[in-house]
Enzyme design. Structure first.
Site, PDB file in Angstrom:
ATOM      1  N   ALA A  95       0.826  -1.207   0.000  1.00 49.76           N
ATOM      2  CA  ALA A  95       0.000   0.000   0.000  1.00 49.76           C
ATOM      3  C   ALA A  95       0.859   1.255   0.000  1.00 49.76           C
ATOM      4  O   ALA A  95       1.905   1.306   0.654  1.00 49.76           O
ATOM      5  CB  ALA A  95      -0.911   0.005   1.227  1.00 49.76           C
ATOM      6  N   SER A  96       0.426   2.254  -0.745  1.00 51.64           N
ATOM      7  CA  SER A  96       1.043   3.577  -0.732  1.00 51.64           C
ATOM      8  C   SER A  96       2.569   3.490  -0.917  1.00 51.64           C
ATOM      9  O   SER A  96       3.039   2.887  -1.864  1.00 51.64           O
ATOM     10  CB  SER A  96       0.651   4.306   0.561  1.00 51.64           C
ATOM     11  OG  SER A  96       1.030   5.648   0.533  1.00 51.64           O
ATOM     12  N   THR A  97       3.332   4.042   0.031  1.00 48.68           N
ATOM     13  CA  THR A  97       4.784   4.033  -0.122  1.00 48.68           C
ATOM     14  C   THR A  97       5.410   2.665   0.148  1.00 48.68           C
ATOM     15  O   THR A  97       6.627   2.506   0.057  1.00 48.68           O
ATOM     16  CB  THR A  97       5.440   5.086   0.804  1.00 48.68           C
ATOM     17  OG1 THR A  97       5.001   4.867   2.139  1.00 48.68           O
ATOM     18  CG2 THR A  97       5.086   6.492   0.365  1.00 48.68           C
ATOM     19  N   VAL A 122       2.766   3.742  -4.511  1.00 47.37           N
ATOM     20  CA  VAL A 122       3.819   4.483  -5.201  1.00 47.37           C
ATOM     21  C   VAL A 122       4.595   3.464  -6.033  1.00 47.37           C
ATOM     22  O   VAL A 122       4.976   2.401  -5.528  1.00 47.37           O
ATOM     23  CB  VAL A 122       4.759   5.164  -4.184  1.00 47.37           C
ATOM     24  CG1 VAL A 122       5.967   5.766  -4.882  1.00 47.37           C
ATOM     25  CG2 VAL A 122       4.011   6.219  -3.396  1.00 47.37           C
TER      26      VAL A 122
END
Length: 202
Positions: A95-97, A122
């Site tokens: 998830a995300s970074t 990302v």
């Protein structure tokens, strides 16, 4: 939903992790404002028969930041964690970074990954929109300040969820705020409230 928190040491460095639920193993690599206490989606996965393993990424929670010297080193620790837990294969969610770590892990250890999901992740080197944004984010999310930032946002969300969401929504969608709001369900507001309450990088 019960959650067990533990840590193990390998090559003199510590990796903290949490496990929620029982069943098929899921390795969940959290984003930038979190740690092994990540809330978003974990309960739902556990309720659907998965055992969700969330390591605190390098520098987050109680995990040694030296582990994050490279994606190669960080991912070698995730593999050692799976070995420690006697797990051959996992469903991998990044998830995300957590995206770059997930991509590296899936591409370099395909024999350990049963499925791979990027969740709002990302996928390229992170670049702030401007120098001002970079300086502001480094200040707001400094380890000694970020807890007060999230506490303030949580209070704002409780007092005026509509206003708080309106300020945050543009960072997560290209849709207009009105379009997003029309699609929101009652549970979405509840999850938004929980997100602002529990997000912490430590």
């Amino acid at each position: 939903m019960e959650r067990g928190i533990a840590s193990f040491t390998y090559s003199d460095f510590t990796l903290e992790y949490a496990i929620t639920g029982e069943g098929e193993p899921v390795l969940y690599l959290h984003g930038g404002h979190s740690n092994c206490l990540e809330q978003l989606g974990i309960e739902e996965l556990a309720q659907n028969g998965y055992s969700v393993i969330v390591p605190s990424r390098a520098g987050y929670g109680q995990t040694s930041r030296q582990i994050g010297k490279s994606l190669e080193k960080a991912c070698s620790f995730y593999i050692e964690l799976l070995n420690e837990l006697n797990i051959d294969k996992v469903h991998l969610i990044a998830a995300s970074t957590g995206g770059p770590s997930g991509i590296y892990l899936a591409s370099h250890y395909p024999e350990r990954v049963q499925s791979f999901t990027l969740q709002g992740a990302v996928t390229k080197p992170w670049q702030e929109a401007s120098v001002r944004d970079a300086v502001l984010s480094r200040f707001l999310f400094h380890p000694f300040i970020e807890r007060f930032v999230w506490r303030s946002l949580s209070s704002l969300t409780r007092f005026s969820p509509d206003y708080a969401f309106k300020k945050i929504a543009p960072a997560y969608s290209t849709l207009s705020y009105e379009e997003i709001k029309q699609r929101m369900l009652a549970r979405d507001w509840y999850l938004f409230d929980r997100m602002t309450e529990f997000q912490r990088s430590g």
